[in-house]
Design a protein around this motif. Structure first.
Motif, PDB file in Angstrom:
ATOM      1  N   GLU A   1      11.852  -3.391  20.596  1.00  0.00           N
ATOM      2  CA  GLU A   1      11.061  -3.731  19.350  1.00  0.00           C
ATOM      3  C   GLU A   1      11.419  -2.571  18.248  1.00  0.00           C
ATOM      4  O   GLU A   1      11.640  -2.911  17.185  1.00  0.00           O
ATOM      5  N   VAL A   2      11.736  -1.553  18.804  1.00  0.00           N
ATOM      6  CA  VAL A   2      12.166  -0.467  17.848  1.00  0.00           C
ATOM      7  C   VAL A   2      13.380  -0.593  17.234  1.00  0.00           C
ATOM      8  O   VAL A   2      13.727  -0.767  16.068  1.00  0.00           O
ATOM      9  N   ARG A   3      14.476  -1.178  17.950  1.00  0.00           N
ATOM     10  CA  ARG A   3      15.866  -1.710  17.545  1.00  0.00           C
ATOM     11  C   ARG A   3      15.774  -2.877  16.839  1.00  0.00           C
ATOM     12  O   ARG A   3      16.419  -2.930  15.679  1.00  0.00           O
ATOM     13  N   LYS A   4      14.726  -3.846  16.863  1.00  0.00           N
ATOM     14  CA  LYS A   4      14.638  -4.981  16.212  1.00  0.00           C
ATOM     15  C   LYS A   4      14.164  -4.556  14.801  1.00  0.00           C
ATOM     16  O   LYS A   4      14.665  -4.953  13.802  1.00  0.00           O
ATOM     17  N   ALA A   5      13.116  -3.540  14.744  1.00  0.00           N
ATOM     18  CA  ALA A   5      12.793  -3.229  13.624  1.00  0.00           C
ATOM     19  C   ALA A   5      13.461  -2.515  12.622  1.00  0.00           C
ATOM     20  O   ALA A   5      13.805  -2.556  11.291  1.00  0.00           O
ATOM     21  N   SER A   6      14.320  -1.382  13.398  1.00  0.00           N
ATOM     22  CA  SER A   6      15.531  -0.743  12.754  1.00  0.00           C
ATOM     23  C   SER A   6      16.535  -1.770  12.190  1.00  0.00           C
ATOM     24  O   SER A   6      16.719  -1.587  10.836  1.00  0.00           O
ATOM     25  N   MET A   7      17.050  -2.793  12.783  1.00  0.00           N
ATOM     26  CA  MET A   7      17.855  -3.682  12.298  1.00  0.00           C
ATOM     27  C   MET A   7      17.284  -4.422  11.230  1.00  0.00           C
ATOM     28  O   MET A   7      18.034  -4.794  10.247  1.00  0.00           O
ATOM     29  N   ALA A   8      16.066  -4.899  11.176  1.00  0.00           N
ATOM     30  CA  ALA A   8      15.497  -5.464  10.046  1.00  0.00           C
ATOM     31  C   ALA A   8      15.389  -4.603   8.893  1.00  0.00           C
ATOM     32  O   ALA A   8      15.741  -5.301   7.827  1.00  0.00           O
ATOM     33  N   LYS A   9      15.105  -3.492   8.900  1.00  0.00           N
ATOM     34  CA  LYS A   9      15.196  -2.668   7.887  1.00  0.00           C
ATOM     35  C   LYS A   9      16.593  -2.425   7.387  1.00  0.00           C
ATOM     36  O   LYS A   9      16.819  -2.347   5.872  1.00  0.00           O
ATOM     37  N   THR A  10      17.511  -2.373   8.108  1.00  0.00           N
ATOM     38  CA  THR A  10      18.931  -2.316   7.514  1.00  0.00           C
ATOM     39  C   THR A  10      19.480  -3.421   6.954  1.00  0.00           C
ATOM     40  O   THR A  10      20.149  -3.379   5.913  1.00  0.00           O
ATOM     41  N   ALA A  11      18.929  -4.572   7.384  1.00  0.00           N
ATOM     42  CA  ALA A  11      19.352  -5.762   6.830  1.00  0.00           C
ATOM     43  C   ALA A  11      18.907  -5.988   5.554  1.00  0.00           C
ATOM     44  O   ALA A  11      19.464  -6.554   4.530  1.00  0.00           O
ATOM     45  N   ALA A  12      17.516  -5.541   5.298  1.00  0.00           N
ATOM     46  CA  ALA A  12      16.692  -5.595   4.098  1.00  0.00           C
ATOM     47  C   ALA A  12      17.317  -4.672   3.024  1.00  0.00           C
ATOM     48  O   ALA A  12      17.598  -5.191   2.027  1.00  0.00           O
ATOM     49  N   ALA A  13      17.918  -3.401   3.358  1.00  0.00           N
ATOM     50  CA  ALA A  13      18.633  -2.537   2.373  1.00  0.00           C
ATOM     51  C   ALA A  13      19.831  -2.888   2.201  1.00  0.00           C
ATOM     52  O   ALA A  13      20.060  -2.929   1.017  1.00  0.00           O
ATOM     53  N   ARG A  14      20.659  -3.708   2.899  1.00  0.00           N
ATOM     54  CA  ARG A  14      22.066  -4.021   2.613  1.00  0.00           C
ATOM     55  C   ARG A  14      21.712  -5.495   1.655  1.00  0.00           C
ATOM     56  O   ARG A  14      22.585  -5.445   0.752  1.00  0.00           O
ATOM     57  N   SER A  15      20.643  -6.254   1.880  1.00  0.00           N
ATOM     58  CA  SER A  15      20.378  -7.222   0.964  1.00  0.00           C
ATOM     59  C   SER A  15      20.196  -6.734  -0.005  1.00  0.00           C
ATOM     60  O   SER A  15      20.464  -7.527  -1.397  1.00  0.00           O
ATOM     61  N   LYS A  16      19.343  -5.758  -0.235  1.00  0.00           N
ATOM     62  CA  LYS A  16      18.808  -5.165  -1.720  1.00  0.00           C
ATOM     63  C   LYS A  16      20.249  -4.709  -2.507  1.00  0.00           C
ATOM     64  O   LYS A  16      20.356  -4.877  -3.651  1.00  0.00           O
ATOM     65  N   VAL A  17      21.006  -4.147  -1.700  1.00  0.00           N
ATOM     66  CA  VAL A  17      22.454  -3.489  -2.342  1.00  0.00           C
ATOM     67  C   VAL A  17      23.050  -4.510  -2.835  1.00  0.00           C
ATOM     68  O   VAL A  17      23.681  -4.733  -3.797  1.00  0.00           O
ATOM     69  N   TYR A  18      23.350  -5.711  -2.025  1.00  0.00           N
ATOM     70  CA  TYR A  18      24.054  -7.129  -2.167  1.00  0.00           C
ATOM     71  C   TYR A  18      23.567  -7.654  -3.471  1.00  0.00           C
ATOM     72  O   TYR A  18      24.259  -8.026  -4.573  1.00  0.00           O
ATOM     73  N   ALA A  19      21.906  -7.744  -3.608  1.00  0.00           N
ATOM     74  CA  ALA A  19      21.571  -8.399  -4.733  1.00  0.00           C
ATOM     75  C   ALA A  19      21.778  -7.502  -6.026  1.00  0.00           C
ATOM     76  O   ALA A  19      21.923  -8.094  -7.242  1.00  0.00           O
ATOM     77  N   LYS A  20      21.639  -6.147  -5.925  1.00  0.00           N
ATOM     78  CA  LYS A  20      21.766  -5.312  -7.285  1.00  0.00           C
ATOM     79  C   LYS A  20      23.145  -5.501  -7.766  1.00  0.00           C
ATOM     80  O   LYS A  20      23.348  -5.585  -8.957  1.00  0.00           O
ATOM     81  N   TYR A  21      23.992  -5.286  -6.665  1.00  0.00           N
ATOM     82  CA  TYR A  21      25.537  -5.573  -7.342  1.00  0.00           C
ATOM     83  C   TYR A  21      25.734  -6.753  -7.745  1.00  0.00           C
ATOM     84  O   TYR A  21      26.644  -7.071  -8.711  1.00  0.00           O
ATOM     85  N   GLY A  22      25.313  -8.091  -7.043  1.00  0.00           N
ATOM     86  CA  GLY A  22      25.456  -9.189  -7.450  1.00  0.00           C
ATOM     87  C   GLY A  22      25.045  -9.698  -9.218  1.00  0.00           C
ATOM     88  O   GLY A  22      25.851 -10.209  -9.747  1.00  0.00           O
ATOM     89  N   ARG A  23      23.952  -9.134  -9.389  1.00  0.00           N
ATOM     90  CA  ARG A  23      23.434  -9.140 -10.704  1.00  0.00           C
ATOM     91  C   ARG A  23      24.407  -8.289 -11.881  1.00  0.00           C
ATOM     92  O   ARG A  23      24.885  -9.047 -12.856  1.00  0.00           O
ATOM     93  N   GLU A  24      24.601  -7.246 -11.416  1.00  0.00           N
ATOM     94  CA  GLU A  24      25.624  -6.297 -12.206  1.00  0.00           C
ATOM     95  C   GLU A  24      27.161  -7.174 -12.492  1.00  0.00           C
ATOM     96  O   GLU A  24      27.348  -7.093 -13.599  1.00  0.00           O
ATOM     97  N   ILE A  25      27.383  -7.538 -11.344  1.00  0.00           N
ATOM     98  CA  ILE A  25      28.785  -8.275 -11.371  1.00  0.00           C
ATOM     99  C   ILE A  25      28.925  -9.440 -12.202  1.00  0.00           C
ATOM    100  O   ILE A  25      29.868  -9.750 -13.140  1.00  0.00           O
TER     101      ILE A  25
END
Length: 234
Positions: A6-30
């Protein structure tokens, strides 16, 4: 599955959310950089610099390609840059830069973040200054000689072990960057952009205020429309 799973699952979900945020940020800027000019980074220096920053933040080539293709396709999506200022917990002050297609939604979400952490929106921009900031590996003598030869002026610089940070006026951003890149083509920047820097820093010594401030930063970071957050806390 057990607690460890469960800890690993939560950590992976948080990492995926952070990566998605970065992708969305740069997607808009580009997308906006490509739409505002030629959708070719070799002919559009603004687009080229955004792509360089995106790659440094490990944004995938597919995300970059899709954003450029979207601009080429004549999408009618339109984002506007908006800035919000506010007082956070304790003596903290923040400047929040956003890129949005719905200003009413964005201001409501940003205001909620401040309100829920004991802060409020308000005018603080006069306590910040806009500066071009460049941080990279280099030696003082080499860098100063490059700037002198190019006739480029910087307002200040700092040295921290193997890194040097240059501060210049916002209007000198391209001039300073071009001088450095022309002299050192393989130069990679740790920081590279125009940022809001506090005129005076503050410390949050109260534990509750410190926790609320971190919560405010975390809440703002979760908003898709937020691009950058600047503050005066050490």
């Amino acid at each position: 599955m057990g607690r460890a799973f469960e800890v690993r699952k939560a950590s992976m979900a948080k990492t995926a959310a952070a990566r998605s945020k970065v992708y969305a940020k740069y997607g808009r800027e580009i997308y906006m950089a490509a739409k505002a000019g030629v959708p070719d980074p070799e002919m559009n220096q603004v687009l080229k610099r955004v792509i360089e920053r995106a790659k440094k933040d490990q944004v995938s080539a597919d995300v970059i390609h899709r954003a450029i293709e979207k601009a080429k396709g004549g999408s009618d999506d339109n984002y506007i840059a908006v800035r919000y200022e506010g007082f956070g917990p304790g003596t903290s002050q923040l400047v929040v830069e956003c890129l949005t297609d719905n200003v009413n939604r964005t201001v409501s979400e940003v205001r909620t973040c401040f309100n829920k952490t004991g802060g409020k929106l308000g005018s603080v921009l006069h306590m910040f200054e806009s500066k071009s900031v460049f941080t990279f590996k280099g030696t003082e003598d080499e860098v100063l000689m490059i700037l002198l030869d190019a006739g480029v002026d910087v307002s200040n610089y700092e040295i921290d072990e193997e890194y040097i940070t240059l501060y210049a006026e916002p209007t000198s951003y391209s001039e300073v960057r071009n001088a450095l890149k022309n002299a050192m083509p393989d130069l990679e920047f740790e920081e590279d952009g125009v940022k809001w820097l506090p005129l005076a820093a503050t410390e949050l010594t109260d534990e509750k205020e410190s926790e609320q401030f971190q919560r405010l930063l975390d809440m703002l970071d979760e908003l898709d429309d937020v691009q950058d957050v600047y503050h005066n806390v050490k």
